[in-house]
Design an enzyme around this catalytic site. Structure first.
Site, mmCIF file in Angstrom:
data_model
loop_
_atom_site.group_PDB
_atom_site.id
_atom_site.type_symbol
_atom_site.label_atom_id
_atom_site.label_comp_id
_atom_site.label_asym_id
_atom_site.label_seq_id
_atom_site.Cartn_x
_atom_site.Cartn_y
_atom_site.Cartn_z
ATOM 1 N N TYR A 42 39.370 45.049 38.915
ATOM 2 C CA TYR A 42 40.472 44.136 39.217
ATOM 3 C C TYR A 42 41.586 44.286 38.188
ATOM 4 O O TYR A 42 42.766 44.456 38.534
ATOM 5 C CB TYR A 42 39.944 42.706 39.258
ATOM 6 C CG TYR A 42 40.997 41.636 39.429
ATOM 7 C CD1 TYR A 42 41.844 41.627 40.537
ATOM 8 C CD2 TYR A 42 41.132 40.621 38.495
ATOM 9 C CE1 TYR A 42 42.799 40.644 40.700
ATOM 10 C CE2 TYR A 42 42.088 39.627 38.652
ATOM 11 C CZ TYR A 42 42.924 39.636 39.746
ATOM 12 O OH TYR A 42 43.865 38.656 39.904
ATOM 13 N N LYS A 101 45.489 45.886 38.697
ATOM 14 C CA LYS A 101 46.686 45.098 38.375
ATOM 15 C C LYS A 101 47.528 45.788 37.296
ATOM 16 O O LYS A 101 48.768 45.789 37.358
ATOM 17 C CB LYS A 101 46.275 43.701 37.912
ATOM 18 C CG LYS A 101 45.793 42.780 39.027
ATOM 19 C CD LYS A 101 46.958 42.224 39.830
ATOM 20 C CE LYS A 101 46.572 41.023 40.642
ATOM 21 N NZ LYS A 101 47.717 40.343 41.269
ATOM 22 N N GLY A 143 26.888 13.497 35.787
ATOM 23 C CA GLY A 143 26.103 13.075 34.641
ATOM 24 C C GLY A 143 25.038 14.044 34.195
ATOM 25 O O GLY A 143 24.129 13.669 33.455
#
Length: 307
Positions: free
Chosen positions: A135, A139, A184
């Site tokens: 990736y 780019k 939680g």
């Protein structure tokens, strides 16, 4: 009024960009399928698509569409797949944009062009390029070819490299962590307090993109972007608990145990992202554009908690 063409309009960044741009610009879109937008053009981002109709009378292209990280990659050659969209597709769109007289091409890239980690070193800057995964490589190659195209044609190129982007509607790991904190669950991250990671809320990224549409100093530049407030993993969990009104139940498991588990399970890269650092230096962006992130990191986390 500028005519702006947006790719990736149905993606996370695109969906946040549209309401911020629609009142000030005439928007058009390139989408892979019909999504009901006006001024919509159906096309893939690849080396063969014809964007002539979509680019008619367009002043600025904002290119957000991309092939992003695939969790269950099945291709025998992932790099070729990423290049087909992120490199060749981007260059095809930009070449036709220049031919059509588009003034400015804004490319939303990725910090993965710089690399994967800043553990043990200074934060990344805009002059560096050392991609490690397919990736990031795809780019980086697109960035290089866009800058060459800009010099050849006179079309103004603007490149923005964001780190992890988050905000309302975000998916993947950030959303999962936010949900676990809200329920939680006692996450074992309290002792991961020495690393630092840069994040950017989609609200700050959108603000920078908007500025880059018109700012004269943005021409042919590469900009890093963040919230300008880096967090350790422990601080991130603490802030997630705070904005959701929950107690921080994180447990103090030593980072060395995570490293050991990562080595034993063959998940070293996953663990490195959890306990390591990835910081960006946005000094150049702030000084060049006289820009500062309008939203604090706590603002961004609050907006994200409203999912």
């Amino acid at each position: 009024m500028y005519n702006v063409l947006l790719t990736g309009s149905t993606g996370f960044v695109g969906q946040h960009l549209i309401p911020e741009l629609k009142d000030d610009y005439v928007l058009s879109y390139i989408n892979r399928s019909d999504n009901g937008y006006p001024n919509q053009h159906i096309a893939n981002i690849d080396a063969d698509s014809d964007y002539t109709r979509a680019l008619k009378e367009i002043n600025v292209v904002i290119h957000c569409a991309a092939r992003v990280h695939i969790m269950a990659e099945k291709s025998e050659s992932p790099l070729d797949e990423f290049r087909a969209v992120n490199t060749q597709g981007t260059l095809n769109l930009a070449t036709q944009a220049a031919r059509a007289g588009v003034k400015r091409f804004i490319f939303v890239s990725t910090i993965k062009v710089n690399g994967e980690s800043t553990t043990g070193r200074a934060p990344f800057n805009e002059q560096e390029s050392a991609p490690e995964d397919p990736y990031g490589i795809s780019k980086a190659e697109a960035e290089q070819q866009l800058l060459v195209l800009g010099k050849q044609t006179g079309m103004e190129i603007v490149i923005i490299r964001p780190p992890l982007i988050y905000g309302k509607g975000v998916k993947a790991n950030f959303a999962s962590l936010m949900s676990l904190v809200n329920k939680g669950f006692p996450l074992p991250f309290r002792a991961i307090n020495k690393n630092k990671r840069s994040l950017v809320s989609v609200y700050n990224l959108v603000d920078l993109i908007k500025l880059c549409i018109i700012h004269p100093n943005a021409v042919n530049q590469v900009f890093l972007v963040s919230d300008d407030h880096d967090l350790s993993t422990a601080e991130m969990i603490q802030l997630m608990a705070k904005v959701q009104g929950r107690s921080n139940l994180a447990l103090p498991v030593p980072p060395t145990l995570f490293s050991l588990a990562g080595s034993l399970l063959g998940k070293k890269q996953v663990v490195d992202r959890l306990i390591g650092s990835l910081q960006v230096d946005i000094t150049y962006t702030k000084n060049t554009l006289n820009w500062a992130p309008p939203y604090s990191v706590e603002d961004g986390f609050k907006f994200s908690a409203k999912n």
